[in-house]
Write an enzyme that holds these catalytic residues in place. Structure first.
Site, PDB file in Angstrom:
ATOM      1  N   CYS A 206       0.888  -1.405  -0.503  1.00  0.00           N
ATOM      2  CA  CYS A 206      -0.413   0.331  -0.031  1.00  0.00           C
ATOM      3  C   CYS A 206       0.535   1.068  -0.039  1.00  0.00           C
ATOM      4  O   CYS A 206       2.002   1.725  -0.663  1.00  0.00           O
ATOM      5  CB  CYS A 206      -1.202  -0.011   0.909  1.00  0.00           C
ATOM      6  SG  CYS A 206      -2.368   1.358   0.931  1.00  0.00           S
ATOM      7  N   HIS A 207       1.116   1.675   1.010  1.00  0.00           N
ATOM      8  CA  HIS A 207       1.691   3.229   1.490  1.00  0.00           C
ATOM      9  C   HIS A 207       3.258   2.445   1.788  1.00  0.00           C
ATOM     10  O   HIS A 207       3.905   3.482   2.144  1.00  0.00           O
ATOM     11  CB  HIS A 207       0.992   4.293   1.913  1.00  0.00           C
ATOM     12  CG  HIS A 207      -0.048   4.946   1.189  1.00  0.00           C
ATOM     13  ND1 HIS A 207      -1.548   4.341   1.604  1.00  0.00           N
ATOM     14  CD2 HIS A 207      -0.419   5.826   1.364  1.00  0.00           C
ATOM     15  CE1 HIS A 207      -2.427   5.193   0.917  1.00  0.00           C
ATOM     16  NE2 HIS A 207      -1.625   6.303   0.576  1.00  0.00           N
TER      17      HIS A 207
END
Length: 171
Positions: A104-105
């Site tokens: 994801c991030h």
């Protein structure tokens, strides 16, 4: 013999992006060390479902003590990348070609560590351009494994593939 995995995590991490891989790693016999600025504190996931007791302060760990690195997403990686100790810790794993698992991030730490140049990777859609500017060959796929070292995924939906490929690299 299980591997030692460092997990860089702070408040507002994406709950399942920490708990799901950690459970999979522990079931396979690996050991996880949660690392933040302060040992002993408890950090909370952004959905409020998960809490993580921090095992070690970033000041008390050395990348050479670990076999692999987990970078869960949420707002955690963006906060951690403002602190060069976490950036340097991340960079060491990439430089030493040790397994790195970022979802994801999570790749935001890899961007700040300037370690995505020439790598094939994925991440959350909102950081696609940042990853490309950092020199990554971005693929919109559930899991991307680069050079038998870097495992990246986009969202919690990709966790089964992320865990599967991460566990393969730990064998």
């Amino acid at each position: 013999m299980g591997k030692k995995i460092a997990a860089l995590v702070t408040d507002l991490f994406e709950d399942v992006e920490y708990t799901d891989p950690v459970n999979a790693f522990q079931e396979a016999g690996h050991q996880i060390t949660a690392i933040e600025k302060e040992a002993g504190k408890t950090v909370k996931g952004k959905k409020g479902q998960a809490t993580v007791q921090i095992d070690k302060s970033i000041d008390d760990v050395n990348p050479s003590d670990f076999d692999a690195l987990l970078l869960p997403g949420g707002f955690s990686p963006d906060q951690l990348r403002a602190d060069e100790r976490f950036v340097n810790f991340t960079k060491a794993f990439m430089d030493e070609k040790k397994p790195v698992f970022a979802i994801c991030h999570g790749p935001q730490l890899l961007i700040t560590a300037k370690t995505l140049e020439g790598r094939t990777a994925t991440g959350y859609t909102s950081i696609k351009v940042d990853m490309e500017y950092a020199g990554a060959n971005y693929k919109d796929e559930e899991v991307v494994v680069c050079q038998n070292q870097l495992v990246t995924s986009r969202t919690p939906d990709d966790l089964p593939a992320f865990n599967r490929e991460s566990l393969k690299l730990l064998k």
